[in-house]
Design a protein around this motif. Structure first.
Motif, PDB file in Angstrom:
ATOM      1  N   MET A   1       0.854  -1.191   0.000  1.00 26.46           N
ATOM      2  CA  MET A   1       0.000   0.000   0.000  1.00 26.46           C
ATOM      3  C   MET A   1       0.889   1.239   0.000  1.00 26.46           C
ATOM      4  O   MET A   1       1.577   1.523   0.970  1.00 26.46           O
ATOM      5  CB  MET A   1      -0.871  -0.008   1.257  1.00 26.46           C
ATOM      6  CG  MET A   1      -1.801   1.171   1.402  1.00 26.46           C
ATOM      7  SD  MET A   1      -2.666   1.067   2.959  1.00 26.46           S
ATOM      8  CE  MET A   1      -3.399  -0.535   2.830  1.00 26.46           C
ATOM      9  N   HIS A  14      -5.157   3.573  -1.892  1.00 25.60           N
ATOM     10  CA  HIS A  14      -5.222   2.334  -2.655  1.00 25.60           C
ATOM     11  C   HIS A  14      -5.141   2.687  -4.131  1.00 25.60           C
ATOM     12  O   HIS A  14      -5.260   3.839  -4.514  1.00 25.60           O
ATOM     13  CB  HIS A  14      -6.515   1.566  -2.368  1.00 25.60           C
ATOM     14  CG  HIS A  14      -7.731   2.245  -2.912  1.00 25.60           C
ATOM     15  ND1 HIS A  14      -8.086   3.521  -2.582  1.00 25.60           N
ATOM     16  CD2 HIS A  14      -8.669   1.802  -3.792  1.00 25.60           C
ATOM     17  CE1 HIS A  14      -9.198   3.847  -3.220  1.00 25.60           C
ATOM     18  NE2 HIS A  14      -9.568   2.828  -3.960  1.00 25.60           N
ATOM     19  N   ARG A  88       4.198  -1.445   3.008  1.00 21.30           N
ATOM     20  CA  ARG A  88       3.079  -1.651   3.911  1.00 21.30           C
ATOM     21  C   ARG A  88       3.165  -0.654   5.055  1.00 21.30           C
ATOM     22  O   ARG A  88       4.120  -0.629   5.813  1.00 21.30           O
ATOM     23  CB  ARG A  88       3.102  -3.074   4.474  1.00 21.30           C
ATOM     24  CG  ARG A  88       2.005  -3.363   5.493  1.00 21.30           C
ATOM     25  CD  ARG A  88       0.645  -3.428   4.835  1.00 21.30           C
ATOM     26  NE  ARG A  88      -0.417  -3.513   5.833  1.00 21.30           N
ATOM     27  CZ  ARG A  88      -1.716  -3.610   5.552  1.00 21.30           C
ATOM     28  NH1 ARG A  88      -2.104  -3.631   4.282  1.00 21.30           N
ATOM     29  NH2 ARG A  88      -2.622  -3.675   6.494  1.00 21.30           N
ATOM     30  N   LYS A  90       1.648   1.437   8.523  1.00 17.76           N
ATOM     31  CA  LYS A  90       0.862   1.247   9.740  1.00 17.76           C
ATOM     32  C   LYS A  90       0.956   2.507  10.595  1.00 17.76           C
ATOM     33  O   LYS A  90       2.044   3.067  10.773  1.00 17.76           O
ATOM     34  CB  LYS A  90       1.366   0.038  10.527  1.00 17.76           C
ATOM     35  CG  LYS A  90       0.516  -0.298  11.743  1.00 17.76           C
ATOM     36  CD  LYS A  90       0.991  -1.588  12.400  1.00 17.76           C
ATOM     37  CE  LYS A  90       0.085  -1.950  13.581  1.00 17.76           C
ATOM     38  NZ  LYS A  90       0.533  -3.220  14.220  1.00 17.76           N
ATOM     39  N   VAL A  99       6.515   2.526   7.790  1.00 18.92           N
ATOM     40  CA  VAL A  99       6.483   1.802   6.519  1.00 18.92           C
ATOM     41  C   VAL A  99       7.705   0.897   6.462  1.00 18.92           C
ATOM     42  O   VAL A  99       8.830   1.373   6.344  1.00 18.92           O
ATOM     43  CB  VAL A  99       6.483   2.770   5.310  1.00 18.92           C
ATOM     44  CG1 VAL A  99       6.405   1.978   4.009  1.00 18.92           C
ATOM     45  CG2 VAL A  99       5.343   3.760   5.409  1.00 18.92           C
ATOM     46  N   ASP A 100       7.460  -0.396   6.593  1.00 13.84           N
ATOM     47  CA  ASP A 100       8.531  -1.389   6.583  1.00 13.84           C
ATOM     48  C   ASP A 100       9.639  -1.027   7.574  1.00 13.84           C
ATOM     49  O   ASP A 100      10.833  -1.138   7.279  1.00 13.84           O
ATOM     50  CB  ASP A 100       9.104  -1.538   5.173  1.00 13.84           C
ATOM     51  CG  ASP A 100       8.066  -2.041   4.180  1.00 13.84           C
ATOM     52  OD1 ASP A 100       7.147  -2.770   4.610  1.00 13.84           O
ATOM     53  OD2 ASP A 100       8.165  -1.694   2.982  1.00 13.84           O
ATOM     54  N   ASN A 243      -5.416  -4.152  10.192  1.00 10.35           N
ATOM     55  CA  ASN A 243      -3.967  -4.124  10.418  1.00 10.35           C
ATOM     56  C   ASN A 243      -3.297  -2.816   9.997  1.00 10.35           C
ATOM     57  O   ASN A 243      -2.125  -2.797   9.622  1.00 10.35           O
ATOM     58  CB  ASN A 243      -3.291  -5.297   9.692  1.00 10.35           C
ATOM     59  CG  ASN A 243      -3.757  -6.649  10.193  1.00 10.35           C
ATOM     60  OD1 ASN A 243      -4.030  -6.818  11.385  1.00 10.35           O
ATOM     61  ND2 ASN A 243      -3.871  -7.611   9.302  1.00 10.35           N
TER      62      ASN A 243
END
Length: 291
Positions: A1, A14, A88, A90, A99-100, A243
Protein backbone atom coordinates in the motif's frame (compact mmCIF):
# COMPACT_ATOMS: atom_id res chain seq x y z
CA UNK A 1 0.00 0.00 0.00
CA UNK A 2 1.80 3.13 -1.16
CA UNK A 3 1.93 6.24 0.98
CA UNK A 4 2.51 9.72 -0.35
CA UNK A 5 3.76 12.68 1.65
CA UNK A 6 2.98 16.27 0.73
CA UNK A 7 3.79 19.18 3.02
CA UNK A 8 2.08 18.32 6.34
CA UNK A 9 0.04 15.34 5.13
CA UNK A 10 0.71 11.62 5.03
CA UNK A 11 -1.80 9.85 2.76
CA UNK A 12 -2.68 6.16 2.85
CA UNK A 13 -4.12 5.30 -0.52
CA UNK A 14 -5.22 2.33 -2.65
CA UNK A 15 -4.73 1.93 -6.39
CA UNK A 16 -8.02 2.40 -8.20
CA UNK A 17 -6.00 2.24 -11.41
CA UNK A 18 -4.98 -1.38 -10.84
CA UNK A 19 -7.98 -2.91 -9.10
CA UNK A 20 -10.91 -0.61 -9.77
CA UNK A 21 -12.86 1.20 -12.41
CA UNK A 22 -10.00 1.71 -14.89
CA UNK A 23 -9.25 -1.96 -15.72
CA UNK A 24 -12.96 -2.73 -15.58
CA UNK A 25 -13.66 -0.04 -18.18
CA UNK A 26 -11.06 -1.56 -20.48
CA UNK A 27 -12.85 -4.89 -20.25
CA UNK A 28 -16.18 -3.14 -20.86
CA UNK A 29 -14.77 -1.56 -24.03
CA UNK A 30 -13.59 -4.99 -25.20
CA UNK A 31 -17.00 -6.57 -24.55
CA UNK A 32 -18.89 -3.92 -26.56
CA UNK A 33 -17.41 -4.94 -29.91
CA UNK A 34 -19.34 -8.20 -30.12
CA UNK A 35 -22.64 -6.33 -29.99
CA UNK A 36 -21.42 -3.86 -32.60
CA UNK A 37 -20.42 -6.71 -34.92
CA UNK A 38 -23.96 -8.09 -34.62
CA UNK A 39 -25.58 -4.72 -35.27
CA UNK A 40 -23.31 -3.99 -38.24
CA UNK A 41 -25.11 -6.57 -40.40
CA UNK A 42 -28.12 -4.27 -40.56
CA UNK A 43 -25.86 -1.62 -42.06
CA UNK A 44 -24.59 -3.82 -44.83
CA UNK A 45 -21.51 -5.36 -43.24
CA UNK A 46 -20.85 -9.05 -43.92
CA UNK A 47 -18.14 -11.34 -42.59
CA UNK A 48 -16.89 -14.57 -44.14
CA UNK A 49 -16.21 -15.86 -40.63
CA UNK A 50 -17.33 -14.65 -37.24
CA UNK A 51 -14.78 -12.46 -35.42
CA UNK A 52 -12.83 -14.27 -32.71
CA UNK A 53 -11.61 -12.86 -29.45
CA UNK A 54 -8.31 -13.67 -27.76
CA UNK A 55 -8.54 -13.27 -23.99
CA UNK A 56 -4.80 -13.42 -23.35
CA UNK A 57 -4.20 -10.52 -25.74
CA UNK A 58 -6.83 -8.44 -23.95
CA UNK A 59 -5.36 -9.09 -20.51
CA UNK A 60 -1.79 -8.45 -21.66
CA UNK A 61 -2.73 -5.15 -23.30
CA UNK A 62 -4.85 -4.18 -20.30
CA UNK A 63 -1.89 -4.71 -17.99
CA UNK A 64 0.39 -2.70 -20.31
CA UNK A 65 -2.07 0.20 -20.26
CA UNK A 66 -2.37 0.09 -16.47
CA UNK A 67 1.40 0.23 -16.07
CA UNK A 68 1.50 3.21 -18.42
CA UNK A 69 -1.10 5.02 -16.32
CA UNK A 70 0.73 4.19 -13.10
CA UNK A 71 3.85 5.75 -14.58
CA UNK A 72 1.93 8.91 -15.48
CA UNK A 73 0.50 9.24 -11.97
CA UNK A 74 3.93 8.70 -10.42
CA UNK A 75 5.32 11.49 -12.60
CA UNK A 76 2.45 13.76 -11.55
CA UNK A 77 3.35 13.15 -7.90
CA UNK A 78 7.04 13.67 -8.60
CA UNK A 79 6.41 16.96 -10.41
CA UNK A 80 4.29 18.12 -7.47
CA UNK A 81 7.19 17.42 -5.08
CA UNK A 82 5.38 14.50 -3.46
CA UNK A 83 7.53 11.76 -1.95
CA UNK A 84 6.11 8.33 -2.85
CA UNK A 85 6.95 5.56 -0.39
CA UNK A 86 5.87 2.11 -1.57
CA UNK A 87 5.39 -0.46 1.16
CA UNK A 88 3.08 -1.65 3.91
CA UNK A 89 2.16 1.25 6.17
CA UNK A 90 0.86 1.25 9.74
CA UNK A 91 -0.22 4.13 11.93
CA UNK A 92 1.97 4.34 15.05
CA UNK A 93 0.45 7.45 16.61
CA UNK A 94 -1.73 10.37 15.39
CA UNK A 95 1.28 11.91 13.64
CA UNK A 96 3.48 8.94 12.69
CA UNK A 97 3.36 6.16 10.13
CA UNK A 98 5.71 3.19 9.98
CA UNK A 99 6.48 1.80 6.52
CA UNK A 100 8.53 -1.39 6.58
CA UNK A 101 10.15 -0.29 9.82
CA UNK A 102 10.94 3.31 8.84
CA UNK A 103 9.04 6.14 10.54
CA UNK A 104 7.46 9.14 8.80
CA UNK A 105 5.85 12.02 10.66
CA UNK A 106 3.36 14.70 9.61
CA UNK A 107 0.78 17.02 11.14
CA UNK A 108 -2.09 15.15 9.48
CA UNK A 109 -2.71 11.58 8.29
CA UNK A 110 -5.17 10.91 5.46
CA UNK A 111 -6.66 7.42 5.17
CA UNK A 112 -7.91 6.53 1.67
CA UNK A 113 -7.55 2.76 1.49
CA UNK A 114 -10.99 1.92 0.07
CA UNK A 115 -12.46 -1.53 0.49
CA UNK A 116 -12.08 -5.16 -0.54
CA UNK A 117 -14.59 -7.79 -1.64
CA UNK A 118 -16.57 -9.49 1.12
CA UNK A 119 -17.21 -13.22 0.90
CA UNK A 120 -19.84 -15.25 2.79
CA UNK A 121 -18.75 -18.11 5.02
CA UNK A 122 -20.28 -21.07 3.17
CA UNK A 123 -18.89 -24.49 2.15
CA UNK A 124 -16.75 -24.39 -0.99
CA UNK A 125 -16.09 -20.66 -0.87
CA UNK A 126 -12.42 -21.43 -1.66
CA UNK A 127 -13.49 -22.22 -5.24
CA UNK A 128 -14.98 -18.76 -5.75
CA UNK A 129 -13.39 -15.71 -7.38
CA UNK A 130 -14.12 -12.08 -6.51
CA UNK A 131 -14.15 -8.93 -8.63
CA UNK A 132 -10.40 -8.42 -8.14
CA UNK A 133 -9.55 -11.89 -9.45
CA UNK A 134 -11.99 -11.47 -12.34
CA UNK A 135 -9.78 -8.71 -13.73
CA UNK A 136 -6.79 -11.06 -14.11
CA UNK A 137 -8.17 -14.48 -15.02
CA UNK A 138 -5.73 -16.62 -17.04
CA UNK A 139 -8.57 -17.72 -19.34
CA UNK A 140 -12.02 -16.48 -20.26
CA UNK A 141 -14.90 -18.17 -18.40
CA UNK A 142 -16.88 -20.50 -20.65
CA UNK A 143 -19.82 -20.58 -18.24
CA UNK A 144 -19.89 -18.38 -15.16
CA UNK A 145 -22.22 -17.99 -12.19
CA UNK A 146 -22.22 -14.49 -10.74
CA UNK A 147 -23.77 -14.18 -7.29
CA UNK A 148 -25.01 -10.69 -6.51
CA UNK A 149 -27.50 -8.19 -7.84
CA UNK A 150 -25.60 -4.93 -7.39
CA UNK A 151 -23.87 -2.84 -10.02
CA UNK A 152 -20.53 -4.64 -9.72
CA UNK A 153 -22.17 -8.01 -10.37
CA UNK A 154 -24.10 -6.63 -13.34
CA UNK A 155 -21.06 -4.89 -14.80
CA UNK A 156 -19.14 -8.15 -14.89
CA UNK A 157 -22.18 -10.01 -16.18
CA UNK A 158 -22.28 -7.58 -19.11
CA UNK A 159 -18.53 -7.90 -19.68
CA UNK A 160 -18.50 -11.69 -19.83
CA UNK A 161 -21.72 -11.81 -21.85
CA UNK A 162 -20.18 -9.46 -24.43
CA UNK A 163 -17.11 -11.71 -24.59
CA UNK A 164 -19.41 -14.65 -25.35
CA UNK A 165 -19.41 -16.42 -21.99
CA UNK A 166 -22.56 -18.20 -20.82
CA UNK A 167 -23.58 -15.97 -17.89
CA UNK A 168 -25.95 -16.81 -15.02
CA UNK A 169 -26.71 -14.22 -12.34
CA UNK A 170 -28.05 -15.33 -8.94
CA UNK A 171 -29.70 -12.74 -6.69
CA UNK A 172 -31.40 -13.02 -3.31
CA UNK A 173 -33.98 -10.36 -4.14
CA UNK A 174 -36.82 -10.44 -6.68
CA UNK A 175 -35.06 -7.71 -8.68
CA UNK A 176 -31.55 -6.47 -9.41
CA UNK A 177 -30.07 -3.17 -8.21
CA UNK A 178 -31.81 -2.83 -4.87
CA UNK A 179 -32.18 0.83 -3.94
CA UNK A 180 -32.18 2.09 -7.52
CA UNK A 181 -35.14 3.58 -9.38
CA UNK A 182 -37.76 0.89 -10.04
CA UNK A 183 -38.02 1.59 -13.77
CA UNK A 184 -34.24 1.42 -14.07
CA UNK A 185 -34.18 -1.93 -12.25
CA UNK A 186 -36.80 -3.40 -14.58
CA UNK A 187 -35.24 -1.99 -17.75
CA UNK A 188 -31.71 -3.17 -16.96
CA UNK A 189 -32.85 -6.71 -16.16
CA UNK A 190 -35.00 -6.84 -19.28
CA UNK A 191 -32.24 -5.64 -21.60
CA UNK A 192 -29.61 -7.92 -20.09
CA UNK A 193 -31.97 -10.88 -20.43
CA UNK A 194 -32.51 -10.03 -24.10
CA UNK A 195 -28.76 -10.25 -24.60
CA UNK A 196 -28.72 -13.79 -23.26
CA UNK A 197 -27.92 -13.39 -19.56
CA UNK A 198 -29.90 -15.80 -17.37
CA UNK A 199 -31.22 -14.43 -14.08
CA UNK A 200 -32.06 -16.64 -11.09
CA UNK A 201 -34.06 -14.50 -8.67
CA UNK A 202 -34.65 -15.16 -4.97
CA UNK A 203 -31.77 -17.62 -4.86
CA UNK A 204 -29.60 -17.63 -1.73
CA UNK A 205 -26.22 -19.38 -2.17
CA UNK A 206 -25.57 -22.24 0.23
CA UNK A 207 -22.53 -24.12 -1.09
CA UNK A 208 -20.16 -24.59 -4.02
CA UNK A 209 -18.83 -27.99 -5.01
CA UNK A 210 -16.12 -28.97 -7.48
CA UNK A 211 -16.38 -32.14 -9.55
CA UNK A 212 -13.55 -34.35 -10.78
CA UNK A 213 -13.59 -32.63 -14.18
CA UNK A 214 -12.93 -29.28 -12.50
CA UNK A 215 -16.38 -27.83 -13.12
CA UNK A 216 -18.27 -26.10 -10.33
CA UNK A 217 -21.83 -26.44 -9.05
CA UNK A 218 -23.72 -23.79 -7.11
CA UNK A 219 -26.27 -24.92 -4.54
CA UNK A 220 -28.94 -22.40 -3.55
CA UNK A 221 -32.06 -22.54 -1.42
CA UNK A 222 -34.00 -23.57 -4.55
CA UNK A 223 -31.78 -25.85 -6.64
CA UNK A 224 -28.27 -26.91 -7.63
CA UNK A 225 -26.95 -25.82 -11.01
CA UNK A 226 -23.65 -27.15 -12.34
CA UNK A 227 -21.29 -26.99 -15.27
CA UNK A 228 -19.68 -23.67 -14.35
CA UNK A 229 -16.05 -23.01 -15.18
CA UNK A 230 -16.11 -20.10 -12.70
CA UNK A 231 -18.26 -18.92 -9.82
CA UNK A 232 -17.90 -15.26 -8.88
CA UNK A 233 -19.30 -13.56 -5.81
CA UNK A 234 -20.05 -9.82 -5.89
CA UNK A 235 -21.98 -9.61 -2.66
CA UNK A 236 -20.60 -6.44 -1.16
CA UNK A 237 -17.38 -4.92 0.08
CA UNK A 238 -15.84 -4.30 3.47
CA UNK A 239 -13.46 -1.54 4.57
CA UNK A 240 -9.79 -2.22 3.95
CA UNK A 241 -8.83 -1.00 7.41
CA UNK A 242 -7.49 -4.20 8.95
CA UNK A 243 -3.97 -4.12 10.42
CA UNK A 244 -3.44 -0.40 9.81
CA UNK A 245 -2.93 0.27 13.51
CA UNK A 246 -6.05 2.43 13.72
CA UNK A 247 -7.47 0.69 16.79
CA UNK A 248 -4.23 1.13 18.69
CA UNK A 249 -4.26 4.91 18.20
CA UNK A 250 -7.90 5.26 19.25
CA UNK A 251 -9.77 5.49 15.95
CA UNK A 252 -13.26 4.10 16.51
CA UNK A 253 -14.61 1.60 13.97
CA UNK A 254 -17.89 -0.25 13.73
CA UNK A 255 -18.25 -4.04 13.63
CA UNK A 256 -17.65 -4.08 9.86
CA UNK A 257 -14.40 -2.13 10.15
CA UNK A 258 -15.82 1.13 8.84
CA UNK A 259 -14.47 4.24 10.51
CA UNK A 260 -16.98 6.19 12.57
CA UNK A 261 -16.83 9.83 11.49
CA UNK A 262 -18.43 13.15 12.31
CA UNK A 263 -20.20 15.55 10.00
CA UNK A 264 -16.93 16.90 8.63
CA UNK A 265 -15.67 13.42 7.66
CA UNK A 266 -13.00 13.31 10.33
CA UNK A 267 -12.08 10.52 12.73
CA UNK A 268 -13.95 11.22 15.94
CA UNK A 269 -11.35 9.93 18.36
CA UNK A 270 -8.18 11.23 16.69
CA UNK A 271 -8.62 14.87 15.67
CA UNK A 272 -5.56 14.85 13.43
CA UNK A 273 -6.47 11.71 11.48
CA UNK A 274 -8.58 12.76 8.51
CA UNK A 275 -10.63 9.98 7.00
CA UNK A 276 -11.56 9.57 3.33
CA UNK A 277 -12.35 5.87 2.96
CA UNK A 278 -15.20 3.47 3.55
CA UNK A 279 -16.80 5.10 6.56
CA UNK A 280 -19.79 4.36 8.71
CA UNK A 281 -22.97 5.40 6.92
CA UNK A 282 -21.69 6.13 3.41
CA UNK A 283 -19.10 5.34 0.79
CA UNK A 284 -16.72 7.57 -1.13
CA UNK A 285 -16.89 6.58 -4.82
CA UNK A 286 -14.05 7.44 -7.18
CA UNK A 287 -14.72 8.30 -10.83
CA UNK A 288 -11.86 7.61 -13.21
CA UNK A 289 -11.81 8.85 -16.80
CA UNK A 290 -9.65 7.56 -19.61
CA UNK A 291 -8.40 10.04 -22.15
Amino acid sequence: MPECIYKNFICFRHRCVLRGCVPKKLLVYASKFSHEFEESHGFGWAYDTDPKHDWSTLIANKNTELQRLVGIYKNILKNANVDLIEGRGKVVDPHTVSVDGKLYTAKNILIAVGGRPSMPDIPGIEHVIDSDAALDLPSKPEKIAIVGGGYIALEFAGIFNGLKSDVHVFIRQPKVLRGFDEEVRDFVAEQMSLRGITFHTEHSPQAITKSNDGLLSLKTNKETIGGFSHVMFATGRKPNTKNLGLEEVGVKMDKKGAIVVGKIIRGLQVPLAFIVTMTSGFFVIYLSLLG
